[in-house]
Write a protein that holds these residues in place. Structure first.
Motif, PDB file in Angstrom:
ATOM      1  N   LEU A  24      17.211  17.868  57.760  1.00  0.00           N
ATOM      2  CA  LEU A  24      16.790  17.925  56.518  1.00  0.00           C
ATOM      3  C   LEU A  24      17.148  19.189  55.867  1.00  0.00           C
ATOM      4  N   HIS A  25      18.201  20.034  56.610  1.00  0.00           N
ATOM      5  CA  HIS A  25      18.664  21.173  55.905  1.00  0.00           C
ATOM      6  C   HIS A  25      17.753  22.343  55.663  1.00  0.00           C
ATOM      7  N   LYS A  26      16.637  22.231  56.473  1.00  0.00           N
ATOM      8  CA  LYS A  26      15.544  23.224  56.041  1.00  0.00           C
ATOM      9  C   LYS A  26      15.235  23.870  57.677  1.00  0.00           C
ATOM     10  N   HIS A  27      15.280  25.116  57.373  1.00  0.00           N
ATOM     11  CA  HIS A  27      14.844  25.907  58.871  1.00  0.00           C
ATOM     12  C   HIS A  27      13.575  25.864  59.026  1.00  0.00           C
ATOM     13  N   PRO A  28      13.064  25.462  60.377  1.00  0.00           N
ATOM     14  CA  PRO A  28      11.651  25.457  60.809  1.00  0.00           C
ATOM     15  C   PRO A  28      10.964  27.050  60.806  1.00  0.00           C
ATOM     16  N   ASP A  29      11.664  27.969  60.796  1.00  0.00           N
ATOM     17  CA  ASP A  29      10.954  29.155  60.728  1.00  0.00           C
ATOM     18  C   ASP A  29      10.708  29.738  59.317  1.00  0.00           C
ATOM     19  N   ARG A  30      11.011  29.139  58.137  1.00  0.00           N
ATOM     20  CA  ARG A  30      10.709  29.558  56.789  1.00  0.00           C
ATOM     21  C   ARG A  30      10.020  28.557  55.915  1.00  0.00           C
ATOM     22  N   VAL A  31       9.295  29.116  55.080  1.00  0.00           N
ATOM     23  CA  VAL A  31       8.615  28.247  54.039  1.00  0.00           C
ATOM     24  C   VAL A  31       9.578  28.582  52.971  1.00  0.00           C
ATOM     25  N   GLN A  32       9.922  27.311  52.186  1.00  0.00           N
ATOM     26  CA  GLN A  32      10.816  27.190  51.101  1.00  0.00           C
ATOM     27  C   GLN A  32      10.115  26.580  50.200  1.00  0.00           C
ATOM     28  N   THR A  33      10.626  27.222  48.796  1.00  0.00           N
ATOM     29  CA  THR A  33       9.807  26.698  47.517  1.00  0.00           C
ATOM     30  C   THR A  33      11.017  26.457  46.580  1.00  0.00           C
ATOM     31  N   PHE A  34      11.003  25.203  45.886  1.00  0.00           N
ATOM     32  CA  PHE A  34      11.896  24.638  45.040  1.00  0.00           C
ATOM     33  C   PHE A  34      11.141  24.400  43.597  1.00  0.00           C
ATOM     34  N   ASP A  35      11.670  24.559  42.810  1.00  0.00           N
ATOM     35  CA  ASP A  35      11.138  24.278  41.075  1.00  0.00           C
ATOM     36  C   ASP A  35      11.740  22.853  40.800  1.00  0.00           C
ATOM     37  N   VAL A  36      10.674  22.113  40.561  1.00  0.00           N
ATOM     38  CA  VAL A  36      10.870  20.823  40.232  1.00  0.00           C
ATOM     39  C   VAL A  36      10.421  20.763  38.750  1.00  0.00           C
TER      40      VAL A  36
ATOM     41  N   GLY B 254      13.807  13.661  46.476  1.00  0.00           N
ATOM     42  CA  GLY B 254      14.901  13.187  46.253  1.00  0.00           C
ATOM     43  C   GLY B 254      15.762  14.788  45.986  1.00  0.00           C
ATOM     44  N   LYS B 255      15.032  15.466  45.139  1.00  0.00           N
ATOM     45  CA  LYS B 255      15.639  16.813  45.099  1.00  0.00           C
ATOM     46  C   LYS B 255      15.699  18.106  46.269  1.00  0.00           C
ATOM     47  N   VAL B 256      14.621  17.936  46.979  1.00  0.00           N
ATOM     48  CA  VAL B 256      14.672  18.689  48.226  1.00  0.00           C
ATOM     49  C   VAL B 256      15.449  18.273  49.370  1.00  0.00           C
ATOM     50  N   PHE B 257      15.323  17.122  49.717  1.00  0.00           N
ATOM     51  CA  PHE B 257      16.139  16.561  50.733  1.00  0.00           C
ATOM     52  C   PHE B 257      17.383  15.830  50.307  1.00  0.00           C
ATOM     53  N   ARG B 258      17.878  16.195  49.432  1.00  0.00           N
ATOM     54  CA  ARG B 258      18.966  15.221  48.868  1.00  0.00           C
ATOM     55  C   ARG B 258      20.075  14.938  49.880  1.00  0.00           C
ATOM     56  N   THR B 259      20.413  16.033  50.575  1.00  0.00           N
ATOM     57  CA  THR B 259      21.621  16.040  51.462  1.00  0.00           C
ATOM     58  C   THR B 259      21.126  15.154  52.534  1.00  0.00           C
ATOM     59  N   ALA B 260      19.956  15.291  53.144  1.00  0.00           N
ATOM     60  CA  ALA B 260      19.761  14.283  54.056  1.00  0.00           C
ATOM     61  C   ALA B 260      19.600  12.934  53.626  1.00  0.00           C
ATOM     62  N   MET B 261      19.006  12.708  52.518  1.00  0.00           N
ATOM     63  CA  MET B 261      19.087  11.377  51.823  1.00  0.00           C
ATOM     64  C   MET B 261      20.564  10.710  52.103  1.00  0.00           C
ATOM     65  N   ALA B 262      21.672  11.522  51.590  1.00  0.00           N
ATOM     66  CA  ALA B 262      22.794  11.123  51.550  1.00  0.00           C
ATOM     67  C   ALA B 262      23.568  10.885  52.841  1.00  0.00           C
TER      68      ALA B 262
ATOM     69  N   HIS C 163      26.495  20.717  59.997  1.00  0.00           N
ATOM     70  CA  HIS C 163      26.348  21.611  61.081  1.00  0.00           C
ATOM     71  C   HIS C 163      26.404  20.597  62.544  1.00  0.00           C
ATOM     72  N   ARG C 164      25.315  19.438  62.106  1.00  0.00           N
ATOM     73  CA  ARG C 164      25.552  18.456  63.371  1.00  0.00           C
ATOM     74  C   ARG C 164      25.781  17.155  62.870  1.00  0.00           C
ATOM     75  N   PRO C 165      27.104  16.973  62.513  1.00  0.00           N
ATOM     76  CA  PRO C 165      27.258  15.497  62.033  1.00  0.00           C
ATOM     77  C   PRO C 165      26.900  14.518  62.768  1.00  0.00           C
ATOM     78  N   GLU C 166      26.938  14.692  64.184  1.00  0.00           N
ATOM     79  CA  GLU C 166      26.580  13.378  65.190  1.00  0.00           C
ATOM     80  C   GLU C 166      25.100  12.980  65.098  1.00  0.00           C
ATOM     81  N   LEU C 167      24.342  13.985  64.485  1.00  0.00           N
ATOM     82  CA  LEU C 167      22.941  13.483  64.191  1.00  0.00           C
ATOM     83  C   LEU C 167      22.613  12.396  63.408  1.00  0.00           C
TER      84      LEU C 167
END
Length: 468
Positions: free
Chosen positions: A19-31, A94-102, A107-111
């Motif tokens: 998801l490209h989102k670290h489990p130890d942090r809360v992240q906020t995105f403007d939409v 689609g905005k927050v998880f754009r890289t995962a959707m693609a 960092h871990r391409p095998e996943l």
């Protein structure tokens, strides 16, 4: 509104990499609709849950473009948008998880290609069609669906159910596929969009539906609802989806597939697999996809390190633009991009850029060419480009009788100029090989019926080396 994604994959925290989102942090995105927050209610090696919470500002929405279909002025301010999943949540996803959707994980391409156990929950989802529709849309994709209708008022049961369901999806699949399913199907269940639907929405639908929508039994319903019932856009989307999978009627997929974990494999995947296997066997390094269309095969060619250069050509500029977006050309890693050449070219005319190829692929191309113009294609490919190996696939017209919904005498695609029998194809291929100095062999693609053959037929041409 809230959406959670949980996994017990080991280690479960791999979900954070994908998801490209670290489990130890809360992240906020403007939409556009407000703010999207990503956090992890649980994150351990044994179980990990990621949550996407969309905080809607309904006042800001009204102050912006607003909507004209609220029915009454107060309805612009008093509505279910802050609480119920809708196209706004899909846009945030689609905005927050754009890289995962693609399907990217630097960092871990095998996943990326790992099918992992997933449980997805959307507590409040508008569902025009009820729980049965949710099952109808998600179950063909491999999900176990639990859709519980939410009562209109828990204290007054006689009022019955509301239009909302609490949705739980359980399945084992690639995370990218799961996210794309949600991105498309959440607004489809709601049957509403909060923004103006433009022609770009067709591209979004085809891109997010890559690999699953063309073979979905409810693809017409999905297209209509996703595109807000805009007839012109729906027709365009269905035509493009048909091209991806050869316009085979819905029943055709079941007729021409084998099972893997009780899920059907679309014929288009059989074709790709057969082509890739033949290319690997040939030892090719410099490969061209001639008539590449929207680039479905090109992505798979680039995924093979053995192919040091991949050329992708099509006569349609529009198709090449879509291919570039589908392949994420702008954000493609430089080493990968250096192996790709994407350009316009006609197979009716000589093109020096196609010289010195190890292999060329004409996958479902020749049947789109008027028979009198086939000789020009033969000369360009076999006589001038002269690849060491040429792969040609085309529908087997004899197999059409196995498609119960295909009227007699009709082709599988409205743009097909012909659909040859096995004898006709082998006659053409044999004469082409003799004319231009090749040997040819034939392979079935898809389930090989003992009476009418396989749904797709393939010829493998190998250039005869002339020695002095």
């Amino acid at each position: 509104m809230l959406l959670t994604i949980a996994t017990t994959h080991q280690p479960a925290t791999d979900l954070g990499f994908l998801l490209h989102k670290h489990p130890d942090r809360v992240q906020t995105f403007d939409v556009t609709a407000g703010h999207a927050h990503v956090f992890y209610p649980a994150a351990s090696e044994h179980q990990c849950t990621a949550a996407l919470m969309l905080e809607i500002d309904p006042i800001a929405l009204v102050r912006g473009r607003g909507r004209k279909d609220e029915g009454f002025a107060l309805g612009q301010y008093v509505n279910d948008r802050p609480y119920a999943a809708s196209s706004m949540l899909a846009v945030a996803l689609g905005k927050v998880f754009r890289t995962a959707m693609a399907g990217r994980c630097d960092h871990r391409p095998e996943l990326v290609d790992v099918a992992m156990p997933l449980v997805i929950q959307v507590p409040t989802l508008p569902c025009k069609g009820g729980a049965d529709l949710a099952a109808r849309l998600f179950e063909p994709l491999g999900w176990q669906v639990e859709a519980t209708e939410v009562p209109l008022d828990e204290t007054i049961p006689e009022w019955g159910s509301s239009r909302y369901v609490a949705l739980t999806l359980t399945g084992t699949m690639r995370l990218a596929d799961a996210l794309n399913h949600l991105y498309v199907l959440m607004p489809v269940l709601d049957d509403a969009k909060h923004y103006w639907v433009s022609p770009d929405e067709v591209d979004k639908l085809v891109r997010a539906g890559d690999g699953w929508l063309s073979s979905h039994p409810a693809k017409e319903l999905i297209s209509r609802r996703y595109l807000a019932h805009r007839g012109r856009f729906v027709r365009s989307a269905l035509a493009r989806l048909a091209e991806v999978d050869d316009t085979e009627p819905e029943e055709m997929d079941n007729a021409v597939t084998e099972t893997q974990d009780e899920r059907p494999i679309p014929l288009v995947q059989h074709r790709h697999g057969a082509v890739l296997a033949a290319l690997r066997s040939s030892g090719a390094r410099r490969v061209a996809d001639l008539g590449c269309g929207e680039g479905a095969l090109v992505g798979e060619l680039l995924a093979e390190p053995a192919f040091t250069e991949v050329l992708a050509t099509d006569v349609s500029v529009r198709a090449l633009e879509i291919a570039a977006r589908r392949l994420h050309l702008e954000t493609m890693p430089e080493r990968k991009k250096a192996r790709l050449r994407l350009f316009q070219s006609s197979l009716n005319y000589r093109d020096e850029r196609l010289s010195n190829l190890d292999a060329a692929v004409l996958m479902e191309v020749i049947e789109h060419v008027d028979p009198p113009r086939l000789s020009a294609l033969e000369r360009t490919v076999f006589g001038e480009a002269k690849p060491k190996t040429v792969l040609v696939t085309t529908p087997n017209g004899e197999y059409n009788v196995r498609y119960e919904t295909l009227p007699a005498g009709r082709f599988r695609h409205r743009d097909h100029r012909f659909e040859w029998s096995r004898g006709e194809f082998q006659s053409w291929a044999g004469e082409t090989a003799r004319t231009w100095g090749y040997q040819v062999r034939y392979l079935p693609v898809g389930t090989d019926d003992p009476e009418v053959g396989s749904p797709t037929q393939m010829a493998v041409f190998t250039r005869v080396e002339v020695t002095a």
